[in-house]
Scaffold this motif. Structure first.
Motif, PDB file in Angstrom:
ATOM      1  N   GLY A  10       0.820  -1.177  -0.053  1.00 15.41           N
ATOM      2  CA  GLY A  10      -0.014   0.124   0.032  1.00 15.41           C
ATOM      3  C   GLY A  10       0.889   1.093   0.099  1.00 15.41           C
ATOM      4  N   LEU A  11       0.237   2.406  -0.116  1.00 18.63           N
ATOM      5  CA  LEU A  11       0.888   3.716  -0.177  1.00 18.63           C
ATOM      6  C   LEU A  11       1.359   4.067   1.073  1.00 18.63           C
ATOM      7  CD1 LEU A  11      -0.558   5.482  -3.238  1.00 18.63           C
ATOM      8  CD2 LEU A  11       1.784   4.519  -2.695  1.00 18.63           C
ATOM      9  N   GLY A  42       4.495  17.462  -7.089  1.00 17.93           N
ATOM     10  CA  GLY A  42       5.145  16.872  -5.983  1.00 17.93           C
ATOM     11  C   GLY A  42       4.346  15.816  -5.195  1.00 17.93           C
ATOM     12  N   SER A  43       3.091  15.755  -5.249  1.00 22.07           N
ATOM     13  CA  SER A  43       2.334  14.732  -4.415  1.00 22.07           C
ATOM     14  C   SER A  43       2.456  13.375  -5.179  1.00 22.07           C
ATOM     15  CB  SER A  43       0.864  15.447  -4.438  1.00 22.07           C
ATOM     16  OG  SER A  43       0.107  15.208  -5.561  1.00 22.07           O
ATOM     17  N   PHE A  44       2.695  13.529  -6.499  1.00 21.12           N
ATOM     18  CA  PHE A  44       2.770  12.291  -7.298  1.00 21.12           C
ATOM     19  C   PHE A  44       4.271  11.752  -7.175  1.00 21.12           C
ATOM     20  CE2 PHE A  44      -0.386  12.231 -10.990  1.00 21.12           C
ATOM     21  CZ  PHE A  44      -1.290  12.580 -10.040  1.00 21.12           C
ATOM     22  N   VAL A  45       5.327  12.339  -6.679  1.00 23.69           N
ATOM     23  CA  VAL A  45       6.635  11.886  -6.821  1.00 23.69           C
ATOM     24  C   VAL A  45       7.518  12.035  -5.506  1.00 23.69           C
ATOM     25  CG1 VAL A  45       6.754  12.397  -9.179  1.00 23.69           C
ATOM     26  CG2 VAL A  45       7.780  13.784  -7.632  1.00 23.69           C
ATOM     27  N   ASP A  46       6.955  12.560  -4.544  1.00 25.50           N
ATOM     28  CA  ASP A  46       7.872  12.906  -3.533  1.00 25.50           C
ATOM     29  C   ASP A  46       7.478  11.718  -2.390  1.00 25.50           C
ATOM     30  OD1 ASP A  46       9.607  14.732  -2.070  1.00 25.50           O
ATOM     31  OD2 ASP A  46       8.221  14.398  -0.580  1.00 25.50           O
ATOM     32  N   ALA A  47       8.636  11.444  -1.652  1.00 26.21           N
ATOM     33  CA  ALA A  47       8.648  10.093  -0.851  1.00 26.21           C
ATOM     34  C   ALA A  47       7.684  10.297   0.403  1.00 26.21           C
ATOM     35  CB  ALA A  47       9.879   9.741  -0.381  1.00 26.21           C
ATOM     36  N   GLY A  48       7.599  11.789   0.648  1.00 30.27           N
ATOM     37  CA  GLY A  48       6.868  12.202   1.767  1.00 30.27           C
ATOM     38  C   GLY A  48       5.305  11.738   1.823  1.00 30.27           C
ATOM     39  N   PHE A  49       4.801  11.463   0.608  1.00 34.22           N
ATOM     40  CA  PHE A  49       3.546  11.182   0.337  1.00 34.22           C
ATOM     41  C   PHE A  49       3.260   9.436   0.362  1.00 34.22           C
ATOM     42  CE2 PHE A  49       3.589  15.380  -1.136  1.00 34.22           C
ATOM     43  CZ  PHE A  49       2.696  15.896  -0.981  1.00 34.22           C
ATOM     44  N   TRP A  73       5.129   7.225  -1.292  1.00 31.20           N
ATOM     45  CA  TRP A  73       5.325   6.294  -2.428  1.00 31.20           C
ATOM     46  C   TRP A  73       6.513   5.453  -2.405  1.00 31.20           C
ATOM     47  CZ3 TRP A  73       1.709   6.481  -6.040  1.00 31.20           C
ATOM     48  CH2 TRP A  73       1.056   7.556  -6.278  1.00 31.20           C
ATOM     49  N   PRO A  74       6.515   4.327  -2.854  1.00 31.01           N
ATOM     50  CA  PRO A  74       7.486   3.153  -2.691  1.00 31.01           C
ATOM     51  C   PRO A  74       8.943   4.117  -3.020  1.00 31.01           C
ATOM     52  CG  PRO A  74       5.605   2.234  -3.520  1.00 31.01           C
ATOM     53  CD  PRO A  74       5.233   3.702  -3.710  1.00 31.01           C
ATOM     54  N   ASN A  75       9.948   3.496  -2.702  1.00 31.90           N
ATOM     55  CA  ASN A  75      11.370   3.829  -2.976  1.00 31.90           C
ATOM     56  C   ASN A  75      11.563   4.022  -4.464  1.00 31.90           C
ATOM     57  OD1 ASN A  75      14.111   3.882  -3.169  1.00 31.90           O
ATOM     58  ND2 ASN A  75      14.422   3.711  -1.132  1.00 31.90           N
TER      59      ASN A  75
END
Length: 479
Positions: A14-15, A314-321, A323-325
């Motif tokens: 999951g995310l 940013g919400s699509f690519v940043d690890a803070g949201f 998203w897997p590594n």
């Protein structure tokens, strides 16, 4: 980006933060595919950050696809009279523009070097015309309302035959063009599964000639063979039983690898790629404008207040949201307060500014995303992890016969992605061959995609690769 979920299931747990993505990209209609003429496209110094750039086709062998598909394209960055060419192969779902920013940094620091970033033949199948309609372009309508030319699996049986043999034969056409009859030196490298491809090329038998004889060095970025991906928690699927099952699925019509559908942005082979390129396109062309896409984003993923185009990316690519590594970078965060219009922007405080991601993602040609990744190529690359002439490899037509003879320098770089196994795998390769020297570098502050887009000052991969190239080619260190 090149990215790649690196062949693994993208959302293994999951995310995080409770996000459960949903949504779809529509399909239908017929659009004209974006095409680059036989002479390619060229950009001057102003477009190339101070270096010459061009995007050109390279003829390759027949692959059974539609007219125009028997070619690959190469993004060339740097001086045409360079004595050394660094050929870089993108990873799973990756494309040539993955490497443009890194290429600019490398050619600025290693004298006499040009970088060639490769687009596989699958790139000819994507309809990018919706991004190329001048100032009046409406890519969101063209793609999300289903007016683009979609490729149906039932009409693409030929993709089921586009495995590693096809990819490496194509790559050899590029390497031979780069060598110019031996007048230039070639260093071959790649990111993620592109690194696996580069190593496979080196061990491949081309009519009795080992692939490594075409090269003066190898450079692998966050990928490879010999257990390189084990630390991700998703080991390769290369047992004979799994391979038979996967080949049967391909024979039954499942010719595209559907890994990216796990992101939740659509259930077509190209859905996620379209969403990410749309986000990059708007973030690049109008970063501070209110997001064009936000109201179309699946509700579970939608930020609950108005944001800019840059913030949406940013919400699509940043690890803070969450998203897997393997599909994220360390960029920044949403602004804490809205502007006068009630819209929140993006704050860069990481190693990878969102503007650099947007510049790469925006495309359209070359792009960062490959829409139609062949399922057969995934099978072959998994089996290539053994980096040996095994019975299973031979049964698939994989000619990995020369791994033990490898006698050129090796560079390996790893991020936090695989928890150390990228370098471990590279060490095994060197120990089992005749590699004269190897360089192993790590930066655990990076995620899988950071080396491709990180700011020059913070890109450990660029800095250490520069030193390796200087040593291999005998040129001066970074200027």
């Amino acid at each position: 980006m090149t990215k790649r979920p690196a062949r693994r299931a993208v959302l293994s747990g999951g995310l995080g933060a409770g996000l459960a993505l949903a949504g779809a990209v529509g399909v239908g209609g017929v659009g004209s595919a974006w095409a680059v003429g036989g002479g390619g496209r060229r950009w001057g110094a102003a477009d190339g950050g101070g270096v010459g750039e061009e995007y050109v086709p390279v003829p390759v062998g027949a692959g059974g696809g539609p007219v125009g598909s028997d070619r690959v394209h190469v993004l060339k960055v740097g001086p045409r009279d360079a004595r050394t060419v660094v050929v870089l192969v993108p990873g799973m779902f990756g494309a040539a523009n993955d490497f443009r920013l890194m290429a600019r940094d490398l050619v600025a620091r290693v004298p006499g070097t040009q970088v060639w970033a490769v687009d596989r033949r699958e790139e000819n199948l994507a309809d990018r015309s919706g991004f190329a309609r001048g100032r009046g372009a409406d890519p969101v309508g063209y793609y999300l309302d289903g007016r683009y030319r979609a490729l149906e699996p039932a009409a693409a049986g030929y993709v089921g035959r586009w495995g590693l043999e096809r990819a490496l034969d194509d790559l050899r056409c590029v390497v031979r063009a780069a060598r110019a009859g031996g007048r230039r030196r070639v260093v071959l490298g790649g990111h993620s599964w592109g690194a696996t491809s580069a190593l496979a090329y080196a061990a491949w038998d081309f009519g009795g000639r080992p692939g490594y004889r075409d090269l003066v060095g190898l450079a692998v970025l966050d990928g490879g063979v010999r257990g390189a991906f084990e630390g991700t928690g998703a080991p390769v699927r290369d047992s004979p039983e799994e391979v038979r099952e996967r080949l049967a699925a391909i024979a039954g019509g499942q010719v595209f690898d559907m890994t990216l559908s796990g992101v939740g942005l659509g259930d077509r082979a190209e859905s996620t790629q379209i969403w990410y390129q749309l986000a990059g396109w708007y973030a690049h062309h109008d970063p501070k404008g209110r997001s064009v896409l936000q109201d179309r984003v699946p509700e579970a993923l939608r930020v609950p207040f108005p944001v800019t185009n840059a913030a949406l990316l940013g919400s699509f690519v940043d690890a803070g949201f969450g998203w897997p590594n393997d599909i994220s970078v360390h960029s920044g965060h949403l602004a804490a307060a809205a502007d006068a219009d009630g819209v929140r922007g993006w704050v860069d405080d990481g190693i990878t500014p969102i503007g650099r991601v947007a510049e790469a993602y925006a495309g359209p040609v070359p792009g960062v995303w490959e829409w139609y990744w062949p399922a057969r190529l995934s099978v072959d690359l998994d089996v290539s992890d053994a980096f040996a002439d095994t019975d299973l490899a031979r049964s698939l037509g994989l000619r990995l016969r020369h791994a033990a003879g490898l006698d050129i320098p090796l560079y390996a770089f790893q991020t936090s992605y695989a928890k150390g196994t990228v370098v471990e795998g590279a060490r095994r390769v060197a120990a089992e061959a005749r590699v004269p020297y190897a360089v192993y570098e790590s930066d655990d502050s990076m995620n899988h995609l950071d080396p491709l887009f990180a700011a020059t000052a913070h890109n450990t991969a660029t800095h250490t690769l520069t030193e390796f190239l200087g040593r291999v080619t005998g040129t001066a260190r970074a200027r």
